[in-house]
Motif scaffolding. Structure first.
Motif, PDB file in Angstrom:
ATOM      1  N   ASN A  91       5.563  -0.141  -1.762  1.00 53.51           N
ATOM      2  CA  ASN A  91       6.222   0.444  -2.924  1.00 53.51           C
ATOM      3  C   ASN A  91       5.627   1.786  -3.333  1.00 53.51           C
ATOM      4  O   ASN A  91       5.955   2.316  -4.400  1.00 53.51           O
ATOM      5  CB  ASN A  91       6.201  -0.529  -4.111  1.00 53.51           C
ATOM      6  N   SER A  92       4.766   2.344  -2.484  1.00 52.10           N
ATOM      7  CA  SER A  92       4.161   3.643  -2.780  1.00 52.10           C
ATOM      8  C   SER A  92       4.491   4.688  -1.719  1.00 52.10           C
ATOM      9  O   SER A  92       4.028   5.828  -1.823  1.00 52.10           O
ATOM     10  CB  SER A  92       2.641   3.509  -2.899  1.00 52.10           C
ATOM     11  N   ASN A  93       5.249   4.305  -0.711  1.00 53.67           N
ATOM     12  CA  ASN A  93       5.574   5.215   0.389  1.00 53.67           C
ATOM     13  C   ASN A  93       7.049   5.058   0.752  1.00 53.67           C
ATOM     14  O   ASN A  93       7.520   3.939   0.981  1.00 53.67           O
ATOM     15  CB  ASN A  93       4.725   4.900   1.631  1.00 53.67           C
ATOM     16  N   THR A  94       7.768   6.165   0.826  1.00 58.78           N
ATOM     17  CA  THR A  94       9.171   6.106   1.206  1.00 58.78           C
ATOM     18  C   THR A  94       9.306   5.761   2.686  1.00 58.78           C
ATOM     19  O   THR A  94       8.342   5.839   3.455  1.00 58.78           O
ATOM     20  CB  THR A  94       9.853   7.464   0.955  1.00 58.78           C
ATOM     21  N   LEU A  95      10.517   5.405   3.079  1.00 60.46           N
ATOM     22  CA  LEU A  95      10.770   5.140   4.492  1.00 60.46           C
ATOM     23  C   LEU A  95      10.487   6.371   5.336  1.00 60.46           C
ATOM     24  O   LEU A  95      10.059   6.256   6.489  1.00 60.46           O
ATOM     25  CB  LEU A  95      12.218   4.678   4.692  1.00 60.46           C
ATOM     26  N   LYS A  96      10.704   7.556   4.763  1.00 60.77           N
ATOM     27  CA  LYS A  96      10.406   8.794   5.478  1.00 60.77           C
ATOM     28  C   LYS A  96       8.923   8.877   5.803  1.00 60.77           C
ATOM     29  O   LYS A  96       8.529   9.278   6.915  1.00 60.77           O
ATOM     30  CB  LYS A  96      10.835   9.998   4.648  1.00 60.77           C
ATOM     31  N   LEU A  97       8.064   8.491   4.869  1.00 58.97           N
ATOM     32  CA  LEU A  97       6.620   8.551   5.102  1.00 58.97           C
ATOM     33  C   LEU A  97       6.187   7.511   6.136  1.00 58.97           C
ATOM     34  O   LEU A  97       5.303   7.779   6.948  1.00 58.97           O
ATOM     35  CB  LEU A  97       5.868   8.364   3.781  1.00 58.97           C
ATOM     36  N   PHE A  98       6.818   6.332   6.117  1.00 59.40           N
ATOM     37  CA  PHE A  98       6.531   5.347   7.159  1.00 59.40           C
ATOM     38  C   PHE A  98       6.986   5.881   8.518  1.00 59.40           C
ATOM     39  O   PHE A  98       6.280   5.738   9.524  1.00 59.40           O
ATOM     40  CB  PHE A  98       7.245   4.021   6.862  1.00 59.40           C
ATOM     41  N   ASP A  99       8.159   6.501   8.540  1.00 58.34           N
ATOM     42  CA  ASP A  99       8.665   7.063   9.793  1.00 58.34           C
ATOM     43  C   ASP A  99       7.738   8.158  10.303  1.00 58.34           C
ATOM     44  O   ASP A  99       7.438   8.231  11.503  1.00 58.34           O
ATOM     45  CB  ASP A  99      10.070   7.609   9.591  1.00 58.34           C
ATOM     46  N   THR A 100       7.276   9.021   9.391  1.00 60.11           N
ATOM     47  CA  THR A 100       6.340  10.079   9.780  1.00 60.11           C
ATOM     48  C   THR A 100       5.060   9.483  10.345  1.00 60.11           C
ATOM     49  O   THR A 100       4.518   9.975  11.342  1.00 60.11           O
ATOM     50  CB  THR A 100       6.014  10.984   8.573  1.00 60.11           C
ATOM     51  N   ALA A 101       4.575   8.416   9.715  1.00 56.41           N
ATOM     52  CA  ALA A 101       3.367   7.746  10.217  1.00 56.41           C
ATOM     53  C   ALA A 101       3.570   7.268  11.647  1.00 56.41           C
ATOM     54  O   ALA A 101       2.694   7.442  12.501  1.00 56.41           O
ATOM     55  CB  ALA A 101       3.005   6.574   9.305  1.00 56.41           C
ATOM     56  N   HIS A 102       4.721   6.688  11.912  1.00 56.09           N
ATOM     57  CA  HIS A 102       5.004   6.207  13.263  1.00 56.09           C
ATOM     58  C   HIS A 102       5.121   7.377  14.237  1.00 56.09           C
ATOM     59  O   HIS A 102       4.587   7.320  15.358  1.00 56.09           O
ATOM     60  CB  HIS A 102       6.290   5.386  13.263  1.00 56.09           C
ATOM     61  N   GLN A 103       5.779   8.438  13.812  1.00 55.74           N
ATOM     62  CA  GLN A 103       5.949   9.602  14.683  1.00 55.74           C
ATOM     63  C   GLN A 103       4.601  10.252  15.022  1.00 55.74           C
ATOM     64  O   GLN A 103       4.407  10.756  16.135  1.00 55.74           O
ATOM     65  CB  GLN A 103       6.861  10.633  14.010  1.00 55.74           C
ATOM     66  N   LEU A 104       3.680  10.234  14.066  1.00 51.92           N
ATOM     67  CA  LEU A 104       2.376  10.872  14.259  1.00 51.92           C
ATOM     68  C   LEU A 104       1.345   9.932  14.888  1.00 51.92           C
ATOM     69  O   LEU A 104       0.208  10.336  15.130  1.00 51.92           O
ATOM     70  CB  LEU A 104       1.845  11.404  12.918  1.00 51.92           C
ATOM     71  N   GLY A 105       1.730   8.697  15.124  1.00 51.41           N
ATOM     72  CA  GLY A 105       0.795   7.749  15.730  1.00 51.41           C
ATOM     73  C   GLY A 105      -0.249   7.212  14.777  1.00 51.41           C
ATOM     74  O   GLY A 105      -1.324   6.770  15.218  1.00 51.41           O
ATOM     75  N   MET A 106       0.052   7.216  13.471  1.00 50.53           N
ATOM     76  CA  MET A 106      -0.886   6.721  12.472  1.00 50.53           C
ATOM     77  C   MET A 106      -0.817   5.189  12.431  1.00 50.53           C
ATOM     78  O   MET A 106       0.234   4.615  12.190  1.00 50.53           O
ATOM     79  CB  MET A 106      -0.554   7.307  11.094  1.00 50.53           C
ATOM     80  N   LYS A 107      -1.947   4.520  12.653  1.00 51.40           N
ATOM     81  CA  LYS A 107      -1.992   3.068  12.576  1.00 51.40           C
ATOM     82  C   LYS A 107      -2.329   2.656  11.139  1.00 51.40           C
ATOM     83  O   LYS A 107      -3.026   3.382  10.428  1.00 51.40           O
ATOM     84  CB  LYS A 107      -3.032   2.520  13.552  1.00 51.40           C
ATOM     85  N   TYR A 108      -1.834   1.493  10.725  1.00 54.73           N
ATOM     86  CA  TYR A 108      -2.067   1.107   9.337  1.00 54.73           C
ATOM     87  C   TYR A 108      -2.101  -0.403   9.163  1.00 54.73           C
ATOM     88  O   TYR A 108      -1.580  -1.161   9.983  1.00 54.73           O
ATOM     89  CB  TYR A 108      -1.015   1.731   8.417  1.00 54.73           C
ATOM     90  N   ILE A 109      -2.749  -0.799   8.074  1.00 54.86           N
ATOM     91  CA  ILE A 109      -2.807  -2.197   7.646  1.00 54.86           C
ATOM     92  C   ILE A 109      -2.276  -2.243   6.222  1.00 54.86           C
ATOM     93  O   ILE A 109      -2.814  -1.567   5.335  1.00 54.86           O
ATOM     94  CB  ILE A 109      -4.247  -2.742   7.695  1.00 54.86           C
ATOM     95  N   LEU A 110      -1.213  -2.971   6.007  1.00 57.58           N
ATOM     96  CA  LEU A 110      -0.619  -3.059   4.675  1.00 57.58           C
ATOM     97  C   LEU A 110      -1.555  -3.792   3.710  1.00 57.58           C
ATOM     98  O   LEU A 110      -2.346  -4.656   4.113  1.00 57.58           O
ATOM     99  CB  LEU A 110       0.709  -3.803   4.735  1.00 57.58           C
ATOM    100  N   ALA A 111      -1.448  -3.459   2.434  1.00 55.83           N
ATOM    101  CA  ALA A 111      -2.231  -4.155   1.415  1.00 55.83           C
ATOM    102  C   ALA A 111      -1.961  -5.654   1.463  1.00 55.83           C
ATOM    103  O   ALA A 111      -2.872  -6.476   1.251  1.00 55.83           O
ATOM    104  CB  ALA A 111      -1.893  -3.597   0.036  1.00 55.83           C
ATOM    105  N   ASP A 112      -0.717  -6.029   1.765  1.00 58.62           N
ATOM    106  CA  ASP A 112      -0.343  -7.443   1.821  1.00 58.62           C
ATOM    107  C   ASP A 112      -1.066  -8.203   2.931  1.00 58.62           C
ATOM    108  O   ASP A 112      -1.118  -9.438   2.913  1.00 58.62           O
ATOM    109  CB  ASP A 112       1.162  -7.582   2.045  1.00 58.62           C
ATOM    110  N   GLU A 113      -1.608  -7.479   3.904  1.00 57.06           N
ATOM    111  CA  GLU A 113      -2.279  -8.121   5.038  1.00 57.06           C
ATOM    112  C   GLU A 113      -3.759  -8.369   4.785  1.00 57.06           C
ATOM    113  O   GLU A 113      -4.434  -8.968   5.628  1.00 57.06           O
ATOM    114  CB  GLU A 113      -2.138  -7.250   6.282  1.00 57.06           C
ATOM    115  N   ILE A 114      -4.253  -7.903   3.647  1.00 50.94           N
ATOM    116  CA  ILE A 114      -5.680  -8.005   3.397  1.00 50.94           C
ATOM    117  C   ILE A 114      -5.979  -9.229   2.537  1.00 50.94           C
ATOM    118  O   ILE A 114      -5.865  -9.212   1.308  1.00 50.94           O
ATOM    119  CB  ILE A 114      -6.212  -6.714   2.728  1.00 50.94           C
TER     120      ILE A 114
END
Length: 304
Positions: free
Chosen positions: A183-206
């Protein structure tokens, strides 16, 4: 005077941090294994990113909350080079200054610690590490609710939200972002993360039962790089423990057992050369809770 606290005695067993800090101006004083502190008293990037300004006032308040912690490691020492400020809105100059200072510190084999300030500190701190280790593969762990991977706006320039887009343009995609909020990142920012190869762990996974997976992904990043840099945006934490930030999160992380387990796992890496905390905003803090939390997270590095 910021570095002051309870004086129980001058013997080493009594020491608190304020008794081991040396305020300095000349980077020639830095020696191997020192912790070296710079304050990044800048929030021009937050202003450009349309956030709540005030983080520029954080470094000294965090220092005050660090001062009274007991010294755990007998050989602990720290040099404090004061604050870098932003004159006339020239964020880029402030970032360059910090990068140059960090590079000097790391070239001498010391550890770099920076107190922000807005999260525009990330690109500056990273740039200093890159300058010090031009031939090394640099990994970044970003504990943050946000990707900070926006493309700089025309006429606005870099901001607190563009750091990882800027880093990616230098062909560095060795990043892991922990605590990302849907709820803090738009779909565009998630898409950019994927395009740039940024790996991530969601808060919900912690959560505690999922720690093996979290550990695995952290270890995978650390083992794939030569040098490690850790940056912490304080808005990743729940507003009840970190109310004083530029963008508060009602459902952010807590510094519970699960968090502290993986956090200390990162700090124990011998590849870790730099750490910073960002986005503490004293104007919105309550009883200095956020500043105290930031100080405590920094202090954990001193006890490893």
């Amino acid at each position: 005077m910021i570095w002051q606290g309870r004086l129980d005695g001058e013997e080493l067993l009594f020491h608190r941090l304020f008794q081991r800090v040396r305020e300095a101006e000349n980077h020639d004083l830095v020696i191997t294994n020192d912790f070296v502190l710079h304050g990044f008293a800048v929030d021009e990037g937050v202003r450009r990113n349309k956030g709540r300004v005030g983080a520029k006032d954080a470094p000294d308040i965090i220092r005050k909350n660090m001062a009274n912690f007991p010294v755990i490691m007998p050989d602990f020492s720290m040099l404090d080079f004061g604050n870098i400020t932003c004159e006339d809105g020239d964020l880029e100059k402030a970032q360059t200054t910090l990068a140059e200072n960090v590079s000097q510190v790391l070239a001498k084999g010391a550890k770099s610690m920076v107190l922000g300030g807005g999260h525009e500190v990330t690109f500056a701190h990273y740039s200093g590490i890159r300058n010090a280790f031009p031939d090394k593969k640099i990994g970044i762990i970003n504990i943050d609710a946000h990707f900070d991977n926006r493309r700089p706006e025309d006429g606005v320039g870099a901001s607190s939200g563009t750091g990882f887009w800027q880093i990616a343009q230098e062909e560095n995609n060795h990043t892991l972002h922990i605590g990302i909020q849907r709820n803090s990142n738009t779909l565009k920012l998630f898409d950019t993360a994927h395009q740039l190869g940024m790996k991530y762990i969601l808060a919900d996974e912690i959560f505690f039962e999922n720690l093996p997976s979290v550990y695995e992904r952290i270890t995978e990043l650390i083992e794939s790089v030569d040098v490690l840099y850790l940056t912490i945006c304080m808005d990743v934490f729940n507003a009840s423990i970190a109310p004083g930030v530029s963008a508060a999160a009602y459902n952010g992380l807590f510094t519970d057992a699960a968090f502290m387990h993986f956090y200390k796992h990162i700090l124990k890496s011998e590849k870790l050369v730099g750490l910073d905390v960002a986005e503490v905003n004293p104007q919105f803090d309550i009883q200095e809770r956020t500043a105290r939390l930031a100080a405590s997270l920094v202090n954990e590095w001193f006890m490893i």
